[in-house]
Write a protein that holds these residues in place. Structure first.
Motif, PDB file in Angstrom:
ATOM      1  N   ILE A 181       6.291  12.981   3.937  1.00  0.00           N
ATOM      2  CA  ILE A 181       4.990  12.304   4.009  1.00  0.00           C
ATOM      3  C   ILE A 181       4.186  12.549   2.735  1.00  0.00           C
ATOM      4  O   ILE A 181       3.492  11.642   2.235  1.00  0.00           O
ATOM      5  N   ASN A 182       4.301  13.741   2.145  1.00  0.00           N
ATOM      6  CA  ASN A 182       3.544  14.041   0.934  1.00  0.00           C
ATOM      7  C   ASN A 182       4.027  13.218  -0.257  1.00  0.00           C
ATOM      8  O   ASN A 182       3.220  12.817  -1.108  1.00  0.00           O
ATOM      9  N   GLU A 183       5.309  12.961  -0.310  1.00  0.00           N
ATOM     10  CA  GLU A 183       5.841  12.124  -1.381  1.00  0.00           C
ATOM     11  C   GLU A 183       5.248  10.720  -1.312  1.00  0.00           C
ATOM     12  O   GLU A 183       4.916  10.111  -2.335  1.00  0.00           O
ATOM     13  N   THR A 184       5.053  10.220  -0.089  1.00  0.00           N
ATOM     14  CA  THR A 184       4.475   8.885   0.091  1.00  0.00           C
ATOM     15  C   THR A 184       2.980   8.873  -0.188  1.00  0.00           C
ATOM     16  O   THR A 184       2.467   7.960  -0.843  1.00  0.00           O
ATOM     17  N   THR A 185       2.250   9.881   0.293  1.00  0.00           N
ATOM     18  CA  THR A 185       0.796   9.867   0.089  1.00  0.00           C
ATOM     19  C   THR A 185       0.422  10.075  -1.381  1.00  0.00           C
ATOM     20  O   THR A 185      -0.614   9.589  -1.822  1.00  0.00           O
ATOM     21  N   ARG A 186       1.252  10.789  -2.117  1.00  0.00           N
ATOM     22  CA  ARG A 186       0.976  10.959  -3.554  1.00  0.00           C
ATOM     23  C   ARG A 186       0.915   9.623  -4.276  1.00  0.00           C
ATOM     24  O   ARG A 186       0.136   9.426  -5.206  1.00  0.00           O
ATOM     25  N   GLU A 187       1.754   8.686  -3.850  1.00  0.00           N
ATOM     26  CA  GLU A 187       1.868   7.390  -4.529  1.00  0.00           C
ATOM     27  C   GLU A 187       1.258   6.248  -3.715  1.00  0.00           C
ATOM     28  O   GLU A 187       1.421   5.083  -4.071  1.00  0.00           O
ATOM     29  N   VAL A 201     -11.184  -3.026   2.676  1.00  0.00           N
ATOM     30  CA  VAL A 201     -10.030  -2.162   2.431  1.00  0.00           C
ATOM     31  C   VAL A 201     -10.073  -1.599   1.007  1.00  0.00           C
ATOM     32  O   VAL A 201      -9.827  -0.408   0.782  1.00  0.00           O
ATOM     33  N   LYS A 202     -10.419  -2.446   0.052  1.00  0.00           N
ATOM     34  CA  LYS A 202     -10.507  -1.989  -1.338  1.00  0.00           C
ATOM     35  C   LYS A 202     -11.576  -0.910  -1.486  1.00  0.00           C
ATOM     36  O   LYS A 202     -11.376   0.080  -2.213  1.00  0.00           O
ATOM     37  N   GLU A 203     -12.694  -1.078  -0.804  1.00  0.00           N
ATOM     38  CA  GLU A 203     -13.741  -0.057  -0.843  1.00  0.00           C
ATOM     39  C   GLU A 203     -13.241   1.242  -0.226  1.00  0.00           C
ATOM     40  O   GLU A 203     -13.445   2.332  -0.782  1.00  0.00           O
ATOM     41  N   TRP A 204     -12.574   1.132   0.930  1.00  0.00           N
ATOM     42  CA  TRP A 204     -12.054   2.325   1.613  1.00  0.00           C
ATOM     43  C   TRP A 204     -11.049   3.064   0.726  1.00  0.00           C
ATOM     44  O   TRP A 204     -11.115   4.292   0.600  1.00  0.00           O
ATOM     45  N   LEU A 205     -10.141   2.332   0.094  1.00  0.00           N
ATOM     46  CA  LEU A 205      -9.155   2.965  -0.790  1.00  0.00           C
ATOM     47  C   LEU A 205      -9.830   3.683  -1.953  1.00  0.00           C
ATOM     48  O   LEU A 205      -9.396   4.766  -2.368  1.00  0.00           O
ATOM     49  N   LYS A 223      -1.620   4.790  -3.112  1.00  0.00           N
ATOM     50  CA  LYS A 223      -2.512   3.770  -3.668  1.00  0.00           C
ATOM     51  C   LYS A 223      -1.801   2.846  -4.660  1.00  0.00           C
ATOM     52  O   LYS A 223      -2.299   1.753  -4.945  1.00  0.00           O
ATOM     53  N   SER A 224      -0.668   3.284  -5.181  1.00  0.00           N
ATOM     54  CA  SER A 224       0.046   2.464  -6.166  1.00  0.00           C
ATOM     55  C   SER A 224       1.150   1.617  -5.537  1.00  0.00           C
ATOM     56  O   SER A 224       1.870   0.896  -6.240  1.00  0.00           O
ATOM     57  N   SER A 256       0.560  -4.191  -3.453  1.00  0.00           N
ATOM     58  CA  SER A 256      -0.184  -4.953  -2.423  1.00  0.00           C
ATOM     59  C   SER A 256      -0.529  -4.113  -1.192  1.00  0.00           C
ATOM     60  O   SER A 256      -0.660  -4.648  -0.091  1.00  0.00           O
ATOM     61  N   ILE A 257      -0.712  -2.820  -1.368  1.00  0.00           N
ATOM     62  CA  ILE A 257      -1.038  -1.968  -0.222  1.00  0.00           C
ATOM     63  C   ILE A 257      -2.365  -2.384   0.413  1.00  0.00           C
ATOM     64  O   ILE A 257      -2.530  -2.290   1.636  1.00  0.00           O
ATOM     65  N   ASP A 258      -3.311  -2.875  -0.387  1.00  0.00           N
ATOM     66  CA  ASP A 258      -4.590  -3.314   0.177  1.00  0.00           C
ATOM     67  C   ASP A 258      -4.397  -4.501   1.120  1.00  0.00           C
ATOM     68  O   ASP A 258      -4.984  -4.549   2.207  1.00  0.00           O
ATOM     69  N   LYS A 259      -3.536  -5.439   0.741  1.00  0.00           N
ATOM     70  CA  LYS A 259      -3.269  -6.597   1.606  1.00  0.00           C
ATOM     71  C   LYS A 259      -2.518  -6.181   2.875  1.00  0.00           C
ATOM     72  O   LYS A 259      -2.781  -6.704   3.971  1.00  0.00           O
ATOM     73  N   THR A 260      -1.603  -5.240   2.725  1.00  0.00           N
ATOM     74  CA  THR A 260      -0.862  -4.737   3.887  1.00  0.00           C
ATOM     75  C   THR A 260      -1.815  -4.124   4.905  1.00  0.00           C
ATOM     76  O   THR A 260      -1.725  -4.393   6.108  1.00  0.00           O
TER      77      THR A 260
END
Length: 286
Positions: A211-217, A239-243, A219-220, A223-227
């Motif tokens: 899980i840490n490997e995923t959370t490190r990256e 979503v963009k504000e929250w990120l 935001k990059s 299209s994670i904001d659209k997901t």
């Protein structure tokens, strides 16, 4: 294959868990990690940890610290979200209340006693110098759906919940948000039952590494904001504000931060005594 049960709120904070589960990353390591949505939030997860229904919880910091002090046989092994949770303070759309001073002495909807919505009502009351004995009243509503019913039918007067999760209910005219109240500390931690730590330490390390490997990256991710917007039915700009406001952690909360939380809970009479740092946390890297 070792079966491991984990619980968390079905909100955007936990999307990283869904992504790693979807890719089968735990099964590749011989772990059958089963996610359980807890719509009742922290109070329900504390109960799940105590009963053994779940081995791991992604849970609010203040709630699990209180419950460990009260006898929950679990330990905090890591901070999950480093930044504060922004609690929106909501009233029904047609409510006569328009400000914080209007809701002083009225009834707060809470998911259950010991939940984040319960504890943060105290934090908000202290922030505004209310009388904690006379100005706080509660109505248990179990979950977000219960809050909608409770506020619209007048069983409760206001409700505190994460502002981006409730934003769609503000947008559609179910709620009005009259203010915000950020938690004064990192908001989510990962807590694990002590018997699981003792008997399955290697599996726990594997889960945290994935899980840490995923959370490190996180935001990059393309299209994670659209997901997030599509999966959680939120507006892309929200979503963009929250990120932009949210940071994940891969580290254990230090003693100074834990002491800060306990001092606040003690001052509010939410806990009756402080516990040693070693009673509340487990350092998996030691």
């Amino acid at each position: 294959m070792k079966k491991v049960n984990i619980g968390g709120v079905p909100e955007h904070f936990n999307l990283a868990w869904y992504l790693t589960l979807k890719k089968g990353e735990y099964k590749d390591k011989g772990i059958n990690l089963r996610w359980h949505d807890y719509y009742g939030g922290t109070g329900a997860m504390c109960k799940g940890l105590r009963s053994g229904d779940i081995d791991i919880a992604v849970i609010l910091t203040e709630g699990i610290i209180k419950d460990i002090i009260d006898g929950n046989p679990s330990k905090i092994v890591q901070t999950f979200i480093e930044t504060p949770l922004i609690w929106g303070i909501h009233v029904a759309a047609d409510s006569k209340f328009n400000s914080i001073k209007d809701i002083k002495g009225t009834k707060a909807a809470i998911s259950r006693y010991g939940s984040g919505s319960h504890l943060m009502a105290y934090i908000n009351a202290k922030k505004h110098n209310w009388d904690l004995e006379n100005d706080l009243n509660f109505e248990v509503i179990k979950n977000l759906d219960g809050a909608v019913k409770g506020l619209t039918e007048g069983d409760a007067d206001y409700f505190m919940w994460e502002k981006f999760t409730t934003k769609p209910l503000v947008d559609d005219g179910t709620f009005r948000r009259i203010d915000n109240c950020p938690s004064p500390w990192p908001c989510f931690v990962i807590a694990v039952r002590e018997d699981f730590i003792e008997n399955h330490n290697d599996d726990l390390k594997t889960i945290l590494n994935i899980i840490n490997e995923t959370t490190r990256e996180f935001k990059s991710i393309p299209s994670i904001d659209k997901t997030i917007a599509n999966r959680y039915e939120q507006e892309l700009e929200d979503v963009k504000e929250w990120l932009s406001l949210t940071e994940w952690s891969q580290n254990l909360m230090d003693e100074e931060e834990i002491t800060k939380v306990q001092n606040q809970l003690l001052e509010l009479n939410i806990i009756t005594e402080k516990a040693k740092y070693s009673h509340l946390v487990y350092n998996i890297d030691k």
